[in-house]
Design a protein around this motif. Structure first.
Motif, PDB file in Angstrom:
ATOM      1  N   GLU A  15     -10.428   7.240  -2.486  1.00 48.04           N
ATOM      2  CA  GLU A  15      -8.902   7.030  -3.159  1.00 48.04           C
ATOM      3  C   GLU A  15      -7.857   6.711  -2.095  1.00 48.04           C
ATOM      4  O   GLU A  15      -6.900   6.054  -2.503  1.00 48.04           O
ATOM      5  CB  GLU A  15      -8.451   8.448  -3.638  1.00 48.04           C
ATOM      6  CG  GLU A  15      -9.295   8.539  -5.051  1.00 48.04           C
ATOM      7  CD  GLU A  15      -8.647   9.491  -5.914  1.00 48.04           C
ATOM      8  OE1 GLU A  15      -7.428   9.793  -5.858  1.00 48.04           O
ATOM      9  OE2 GLU A  15      -9.433  10.507  -6.277  1.00 48.04           O
ATOM     10  N   LYS A  16      -8.254   6.390  -0.798  1.00 46.03           N
ATOM     11  CA  LYS A  16      -7.198   6.134   0.113  1.00 46.03           C
ATOM     12  C   LYS A  16      -7.301   4.618   0.059  1.00 46.03           C
ATOM     13  O   LYS A  16      -6.236   3.850   0.358  1.00 46.03           O
ATOM     14  CB  LYS A  16      -7.630   6.336   1.691  1.00 46.03           C
ATOM     15  CG  LYS A  16      -8.988   5.756   2.277  1.00 46.03           C
ATOM     16  CD  LYS A  16      -9.341   6.326   3.328  1.00 46.03           C
ATOM     17  CE  LYS A  16     -10.209   5.469   4.218  1.00 46.03           C
ATOM     18  NZ  LYS A  16     -10.460   5.732   5.424  1.00 46.03           N
ATOM     19  N   ILE A  18      -6.273   3.210  -2.686  1.00 41.28           N
ATOM     20  CA  ILE A  18      -5.082   2.993  -3.482  1.00 41.28           C
ATOM     21  C   ILE A  18      -3.997   3.103  -2.659  1.00 41.28           C
ATOM     22  O   ILE A  18      -2.956   2.251  -2.756  1.00 41.28           O
ATOM     23  CB  ILE A  18      -5.117   3.915  -4.756  1.00 41.28           C
ATOM     24  CG1 ILE A  18      -6.402   3.673  -5.614  1.00 41.28           C
ATOM     25  CG2 ILE A  18      -3.827   3.990  -5.365  1.00 41.28           C
ATOM     26  CD1 ILE A  18      -6.654   4.896  -6.503  1.00 41.28           C
ATOM     27  N   GLU A  19      -3.836   4.222  -1.735  1.00 42.19           N
ATOM     28  CA  GLU A  19      -2.997   4.368  -0.626  1.00 42.19           C
ATOM     29  C   GLU A  19      -2.642   3.046   0.010  1.00 42.19           C
ATOM     30  O   GLU A  19      -1.528   2.646   0.367  1.00 42.19           O
ATOM     31  CB  GLU A  19      -2.883   5.604   0.047  1.00 42.19           C
ATOM     32  CG  GLU A  19      -1.674   5.650   1.072  1.00 42.19           C
ATOM     33  CD  GLU A  19      -0.291   6.031   0.278  1.00 42.19           C
ATOM     34  OE1 GLU A  19       0.603   5.518   0.917  1.00 42.19           O
ATOM     35  OE2 GLU A  19      -0.566   6.447  -0.646  1.00 42.19           O
ATOM     36  N   ASN A  20      -3.642   2.399   0.526  1.00 39.25           N
ATOM     37  CA  ASN A  20      -3.534   1.328   1.383  1.00 39.25           C
ATOM     38  C   ASN A  20      -2.867   0.018   0.493  1.00 39.25           C
ATOM     39  O   ASN A  20      -2.299  -0.785   1.082  1.00 39.25           O
ATOM     40  CB  ASN A  20      -4.993   0.885   1.945  1.00 39.25           C
ATOM     41  CG  ASN A  20      -5.177   2.003   2.867  1.00 39.25           C
ATOM     42  OD1 ASN A  20      -4.714   2.526   3.647  1.00 39.25           O
ATOM     43  ND2 ASN A  20      -6.710   1.980   3.099  1.00 39.25           N
ATOM     44  N   ARG A  22      -0.938   0.529  -1.972  1.00 37.33           N
ATOM     45  CA  ARG A  22       0.669   0.555  -2.130  1.00 37.33           C
ATOM     46  C   ARG A  22       1.215   0.324  -0.935  1.00 37.33           C
ATOM     47  O   ARG A  22       2.201  -0.316  -0.980  1.00 37.33           O
ATOM     48  CB  ARG A  22       0.795   2.309  -2.251  1.00 37.33           C
ATOM     49  CG  ARG A  22       0.647   2.605  -3.641  1.00 37.33           C
ATOM     50  CD  ARG A  22       1.190   4.212  -3.591  1.00 37.33           C
ATOM     51  NE  ARG A  22       0.524   4.845  -4.592  1.00 37.33           N
ATOM     52  CZ  ARG A  22      -0.542   5.856  -4.486  1.00 37.33           C
ATOM     53  NH1 ARG A  22      -0.612   6.399  -3.331  1.00 37.33           N
ATOM     54  NH2 ARG A  22      -0.988   6.449  -5.672  1.00 37.33           N
ATOM     55  N   LYS A  23       0.772   0.535   0.446  1.00 43.52           N
ATOM     56  CA  LYS A  23       1.445   0.049   1.506  1.00 43.52           C
ATOM     57  C   LYS A  23       1.369  -1.560   1.722  1.00 43.52           C
ATOM     58  O   LYS A  23       2.175  -1.952   2.277  1.00 43.52           O
ATOM     59  CB  LYS A  23       0.420   0.586   2.914  1.00 43.52           C
ATOM     60  CG  LYS A  23       0.737   2.039   2.964  1.00 43.52           C
ATOM     61  CD  LYS A  23      -0.177   2.730   3.974  1.00 43.52           C
ATOM     62  CE  LYS A  23       0.016   4.165   4.183  1.00 43.52           C
ATOM     63  NZ  LYS A  23      -1.034   4.553   5.280  1.00 43.52           N
ATOM     64  N   ARG A  27       1.169  -3.474  -6.608  1.00 43.62           N
ATOM     65  CA  ARG A  27       1.928  -2.606  -7.567  1.00 43.62           C
ATOM     66  C   ARG A  27       1.306  -2.327  -8.857  1.00 43.62           C
ATOM     67  O   ARG A  27       1.165  -1.360  -9.599  1.00 43.62           O
ATOM     68  CB  ARG A  27       3.106  -3.209  -8.135  1.00 43.62           C
ATOM     69  CG  ARG A  27       4.319  -3.221  -6.996  1.00 43.62           C
ATOM     70  CD  ARG A  27       4.396  -1.925  -6.308  1.00 43.62           C
ATOM     71  NE  ARG A  27       5.396  -1.921  -5.028  1.00 43.62           N
ATOM     72  CZ  ARG A  27       4.960  -1.489  -3.907  1.00 43.62           C
ATOM     73  NH1 ARG A  27       3.883  -0.984  -3.655  1.00 43.62           N
ATOM     74  NH2 ARG A  27       5.933  -1.630  -2.969  1.00 43.62           N
ATOM     75  N   HIS A  49      -3.244   7.895 -10.942  1.00 39.49           N
ATOM     76  CA  HIS A  49      -2.592   7.023 -10.221  1.00 39.49           C
ATOM     77  C   HIS A  49      -1.802   5.913 -11.242  1.00 39.49           C
ATOM     78  O   HIS A  49      -2.326   5.203 -11.897  1.00 39.49           O
ATOM     79  CB  HIS A  49      -3.247   6.607  -9.337  1.00 39.49           C
ATOM     80  CG  HIS A  49      -4.217   7.162  -8.350  1.00 39.49           C
ATOM     81  ND1 HIS A  49      -3.554   7.674  -7.259  1.00 39.49           N
ATOM     82  CD2 HIS A  49      -5.436   7.427  -8.386  1.00 39.49           C
ATOM     83  CE1 HIS A  49      -4.537   8.545  -6.505  1.00 39.49           C
ATOM     84  NE2 HIS A  49      -5.578   8.360  -7.332  1.00 39.49           N
ATOM     85  N   GLU A  51      -0.122   3.269 -10.838  1.00 35.52           N
ATOM     86  CA  GLU A  51      -0.555   1.651 -10.536  1.00 35.52           C
ATOM     87  C   GLU A  51      -1.979   1.348 -11.069  1.00 35.52           C
ATOM     88  O   GLU A  51      -2.195   0.098 -11.178  1.00 35.52           O
ATOM     89  CB  GLU A  51      -0.136   1.406  -9.228  1.00 35.52           C
ATOM     90  CG  GLU A  51      -1.206   2.148  -8.343  1.00 35.52           C
ATOM     91  CD  GLU A  51      -0.650   3.350  -7.603  1.00 35.52           C
ATOM     92  OE1 GLU A  51      -0.803   4.403  -8.169  1.00 35.52           O
ATOM     93  OE2 GLU A  51       0.382   3.560  -6.691  1.00 35.52           O
TER      94      GLU A  51
END
Length: 172
Positions: A15-16, A18-20, A22-23, A27, A49, A51
């Motif tokens: 799931e990281k 998805i965070e990457n 976002r950064k 979108r 999530h 997005e």
């Protein structure tokens, strides 16, 4: 600048990812499934999530291994979750991995029919079957199409554009 990832397999990543994304200003992430288990995972990710958008489908070669009952179970799952999904994908035909062309064509037509009935985009895998996929999509009057990872000839790309469909082009 913001981005949309029109085809990924988040069910295979941590799931990281998805965070990457976002950064990096991604979108919208369209998470495609490849089998029944990944359909369930993709739906859960989209619920968790905002997005992430779900595209439910089964990879063409995997459909060939399903019984008619299992195939119908997949279609029923897509129908039951149609309000939660953005597209049907990853679906299509793959003549590089299998020469069972008639069976692939029959399955693909059923999936196209479902996408039209549900009014959902199709995310189409067309490896070594680009012309055949386009011809079938045109004959079946599909209107909402994304030709995923398209590597066909320029004339076929122009045909896709003239049909008002979309393409994603591979990096290499």
């Amino acid at each position: 600048m913001t981005f949309i990832d029109v085809h990924c397999h988040l069910d295979l990543l941590e799931e990281k990812a998805i965070e990457n994304a976002r950064k990096k200003n991604v979108r919208i992430i369209v998470a495609n499934s490849t089998d029944f288990d990944s359909m369930k995972k993709v739906l859960k990710l989209s619920e968790k999530h905002p997005e992430v958008r779900s595209a439910l489908g089964v990879y063409p070669i995997k459909y060939l291994k399903l019984s008619q009952k299992e195939f119908q179970k997949n279609l029923d799952f897509i129908k039951e979750n149609s309000e939660k999904i953005s597209a049907i994908g990853e679906v299509g035909m793959d003549f590089k991995e299998s020469d069972e062309k008639e069976k692939q064509i029959s399955i693909f037509k059923k999936i196209i029919s479902l996408s039209i009935k549900l009014d959902k985009h199709l995310i189409v895998h067309s490896r070594k079957a680009e012309l055949e996929c386009i011809e079938i999509l045109e004959k079946e009057k599909a209107q909402k199409v994304i030709m995923h990872c398209f590597s066909g000839k320029i004339k076929l790309a122009q045909r896709i554009i003239s049909n008002n469909w979309f393409l994603s082009i591979p990096a290499n």
